[in-house]
Design an enzyme around this catalytic site. Structure first.
Site, PDB file in Angstrom:
ATOM      1  N   LYS A 171       7.252  14.382  -9.969  1.00 47.35           N
ATOM      2  CA  LYS A 171       7.204  12.997 -10.453  1.00 47.35           C
ATOM      3  C   LYS A 171       6.761  12.962 -11.927  1.00 47.35           C
ATOM      4  O   LYS A 171       7.226  12.127 -12.711  1.00 47.35           O
ATOM      5  CB  LYS A 171       6.244  12.194  -9.568  1.00 47.35           C
ATOM      6  CG  LYS A 171       5.971  10.781 -10.015  1.00 47.35           C
ATOM      7  CD  LYS A 171       7.093   9.797  -9.732  1.00 47.35           C
ATOM      8  CE  LYS A 171       6.728   8.432 -10.298  1.00 47.35           C
ATOM      9  NZ  LYS A 171       7.517   7.339  -9.837  1.00 47.35           N
ATOM     10  N   LYS A 239      -0.918   5.205 -16.664  1.00 47.82           N
ATOM     11  CA  LYS A 239      -1.588   6.108 -15.704  1.00 47.82           C
ATOM     12  C   LYS A 239      -0.749   7.377 -15.490  1.00 47.82           C
ATOM     13  O   LYS A 239      -1.262   8.495 -15.543  1.00 47.82           O
ATOM     14  CB  LYS A 239      -1.777   5.338 -14.390  1.00 47.82           C
ATOM     15  CG  LYS A 239      -2.308   6.135 -13.254  1.00 47.82           C
ATOM     16  CD  LYS A 239      -1.557   6.067 -11.960  1.00 47.82           C
ATOM     17  CE  LYS A 239      -0.498   5.118 -11.622  1.00 47.82           C
ATOM     18  NZ  LYS A 239       0.476   5.599 -10.653  1.00 47.82           N
TER      19      LYS A 239
HETATM   20  P1  NAP Z   1       1.265  -2.758  -7.129  1.00 44.68           P
HETATM   21  O1  NAP Z   1       2.298  -3.800  -6.940  1.00 44.68           O
HETATM   22  O2  NAP Z   1       0.212  -2.943  -8.177  1.00 44.68           O
HETATM   23  O3  NAP Z   1       0.552  -2.564  -5.699  1.00 44.68           O
HETATM   24  C1  NAP Z   1      -0.540  -1.701  -5.557  1.00 44.68           C
HETATM   25  C2  NAP Z   1      -0.952  -1.706  -4.088  1.00 44.68           C
HETATM   26  O4  NAP Z   1      -2.047  -0.786  -3.933  1.00 44.68           O
HETATM   27  C3  NAP Z   1      -1.461  -3.071  -3.602  1.00 44.68           C
HETATM   28  O5  NAP Z   1      -1.117  -3.226  -2.244  1.00 44.68           O
HETATM   29  C4  NAP Z   1      -2.984  -2.927  -3.775  1.00 44.68           C
HETATM   30  O6  NAP Z   1      -3.719  -3.793  -2.939  1.00 44.68           O
HETATM   31  C5  NAP Z   1      -3.160  -1.482  -3.344  1.00 44.68           C
HETATM   32  N1  NAP Z   1      -4.405  -0.889  -3.842  1.00 44.68           N
HETATM   33  C6  NAP Z   1      -4.711  -0.598  -5.135  1.00 44.68           C
HETATM   34  N2  NAP Z   1      -5.927  -0.051  -5.204  1.00 44.68           N
HETATM   35  C7  NAP Z   1      -6.407   0.019  -3.928  1.00 44.68           C
HETATM   36  C8  NAP Z   1      -7.609   0.501  -3.340  1.00 44.68           C
HETATM   37  N3  NAP Z   1      -8.582   1.015  -4.088  1.00 44.68           N
HETATM   38  N4  NAP Z   1      -7.739   0.419  -2.015  1.00 44.68           N
HETATM   39  C9  NAP Z   1      -6.755  -0.115  -1.245  1.00 44.68           C
HETATM   40  N5  NAP Z   1      -5.593  -0.587  -1.729  1.00 44.68           N
HETATM   41  C10 NAP Z   1      -5.431  -0.519  -3.067  1.00 44.68           C
HETATM   42  O7  NAP Z   1       1.880  -1.334  -7.429  1.00 44.68           O
HETATM   43  P2  NAP Z   1       3.355  -0.795  -7.089  1.00 44.68           P
HETATM   44  O8  NAP Z   1       4.250  -1.170  -8.175  1.00 44.68           O
HETATM   45  O9  NAP Z   1       3.686  -1.139  -5.679  1.00 44.68           O
HETATM   46  O10 NAP Z   1       3.104   0.785  -7.190  1.00 44.68           O
HETATM   47  C11 NAP Z   1       2.484   1.528  -6.145  1.00 44.68           C
HETATM   48  C12 NAP Z   1       2.568   3.027  -6.499  1.00 44.68           C
HETATM   49  O11 NAP Z   1       3.961   3.379  -6.646  1.00 44.68           O
HETATM   50  C13 NAP Z   1       1.881   3.371  -7.828  1.00 44.68           C
HETATM   51  O12 NAP Z   1       1.282   4.629  -7.738  1.00 44.68           O
HETATM   52  C14 NAP Z   1       3.050   3.379  -8.815  1.00 44.68           C
HETATM   53  O13 NAP Z   1       2.779   4.222  -9.930  1.00 44.68           O
HETATM   54  C15 NAP Z   1       4.178   3.912  -7.946  1.00 44.68           C
HETATM   55  N6  NAP Z   1       5.547   3.503  -8.362  1.00 44.68           N
HETATM   56  C16 NAP Z   1       5.816   2.219  -8.803  1.00 44.68           C
HETATM   57  C17 NAP Z   1       7.120   1.897  -9.174  1.00 44.68           C
HETATM   58  C18 NAP Z   1       7.494   0.509  -9.660  1.00 44.68           C
HETATM   59  O14 NAP Z   1       8.601   0.341 -10.208  1.00 44.68           O
HETATM   60  N7  NAP Z   1       6.642  -0.504  -9.504  1.00 44.68           N
HETATM   61  C19 NAP Z   1       8.134   2.851  -9.083  1.00 44.68           C
HETATM   62  C20 NAP Z   1       7.837   4.109  -8.597  1.00 44.68           C
HETATM   63  C21 NAP Z   1       6.541   4.427  -8.236  1.00 44.68           C
HETATM   64  P3  NAP Z   1      -4.002  -5.332  -3.373  1.00 44.68           P
HETATM   65  O15 NAP Z   1      -2.785  -6.113  -2.926  1.00 44.68           O
HETATM   66  O16 NAP Z   1      -5.221  -5.708  -2.666  1.00 44.68           O
HETATM   67  O17 NAP Z   1      -4.170  -5.334  -4.878  1.00 44.68           O
END
Ligand code: NAP
Length: 287
Positions: A171, A239
């Site tokens: 990744k 990050k």
């Molecule tokens: P996001 O929308 O910000 O969602 C993050 C999720 O993680 C939320 O459900 C949040 O809960 C939860 N979370 C964060 N910290 C936590 C903790 N300490 N304990 C429990 N739950 C926690 O992020 P996302 O876009 O879905 O991305 C998720 C992962 O996939 C990341 O590592 C990101 O780098 C990766 N990713 C993202 C994309 C993209 O296009 N967005 C693409 C590929 C990979 P709450 O709802 O309570 O905040």
């Protein structure tokens, strides 16, 4: 035997991915730090329960799938799961974290007889919604085989790359490329604006020739329309770039892309654009 799966983290990626798992008949329960999202998911998806704790969720599944933000979040979630875990279970982590964080968590879980696969994804929110993600996995081969029905539910392609941490290393390679492409596309489109060239024909020409790429196709039009609401947050790419920088430093590998992108995304986050899409980078190039 059908694998019973539990899902943790219903963010921009996790919600649609868990939805595909539900459609495949594999999802039993969901948990989200902010409970309202889990309750909302449960209302939209039959026969899925929301437990009162992570430990309770752990008792109700063969495989527990995690999609949270960063290293410390993964560690916190596993802290919460540990009292409910039992030997023979499998944890699949789709968060993008450092390879070392993946190895550390795998080591903790191994002491309890629980398997661990690091399986970061790429393909954006659109890929998650369409069930067309690319999944890079690290871990024991038999654990990877156990997780394949999950990957098939929301993946277009998945590969086993080696031991735990290999998925996250893959990744990092992907994110270096994503960051470099975003730099090139945002800078080129800022130049296109400066030259006052017609946008629609230019977008079609750029996409149709050797410069064509995913980021241009998905974000070119929206960034020129000053729309940055959907997608991948600058704070998340920042990050990921810090993970890339640490890996490069360990290897003595010099990356100009990582240095430039780190400086740019740090500035975007400092400018208050942490929650928008990374295509907001065009603002720096326009300035
Ligand atoms: P996001 O929308 O910000 O969602 C993050 C999720 O993680 C939320 O459900 C949040 O809960 C939860 N979370 C964060 N910290 C936590 C903790 N300490 N304990 C429990 N739950 C926690 O992020 P996302 O876009 O879905 O991305 C998720 C992962 O996939 C990341 O590592 C990101 O780098 C990766 N990713 C993202 C994309 C993209 O296009 N967005 C693409 C590929 C990979 P709450 O709802 O309570 O905040």
């Amino acid at each position: 035997m059908t694998l019973r799966c539990a899902w943790i983290g219903l963010g921009a990626m996790g919600w649609p991915m868990a939805g595909h798992l539900h459609a495949a008949g594999l999802l039993t329960g969901v948990w989200n730090r902010s409970r309202d999202k889990a309750d909302a998911f449960c209302q939209q998806h039959d026969a899925v329960f929301v437990p009162d704790s992570l430990a309770e969720l752990a008792t109700a599944a063969d495989a527990i799938v995690i999609c949270v933000s960063a290293d410390q979040d993964l560690a916190q979630v596993i802290d919460g799961l540990l009292p409910g875990l039992k030997e023979g279970q499998l944890i699949v982590d789709h968060s993008t974290v450092s390879p070392q964080a993946a190895r550390d968590q795998a080591e903790r879980l191994k002491a309890h007889g629980v398997g661990f696969i690091d399986a970061p994804v790429t393909g954006g929110v659109e890929g998650a919604i369409k069930g067309q993600l690319a999944i890079m996995a690290g871990g024991q081969w038999d654990d990877y085989q156990t997780a394949e029905p999950l990957f098939d539910a929301y993946g277009r392609v998945h590969h086993h790359l080696g031991p735990v941490g290999s998925g996250q290393a893959g990744k990092a390679v992907n994110q270096l490329m994503v960051a470099g492409i975003a730099e090139a596309v945002c800078e080129s489109l800022a130049l296109l604006e400066r030259l006052d060239l017609p946008r629609e024909p230019m977008l079609e020409l750029l996409s149709g020739g050797a410069a064509g790429n995913w980021f241009l196709d998905k974000r070119g039009r929206t960034m020129l329309a000053d729309e940055f609401d959907i997608g991948f947050a600058p704070a998340l790419l920042l990050k990921d770039l810090k993970i890339c920088r640490a890996l490069c430093e360990q290897l003595g590998f010099d990356s100009g892309v990582v240095k430039q992108a780190l400086a740019d995304y740090q500035q975007l986050v400092d400018n208050g654009e942490r929650g928008r899409d990374i295509s907001a980078l065009i603002h720096l190039k326009q300035d």
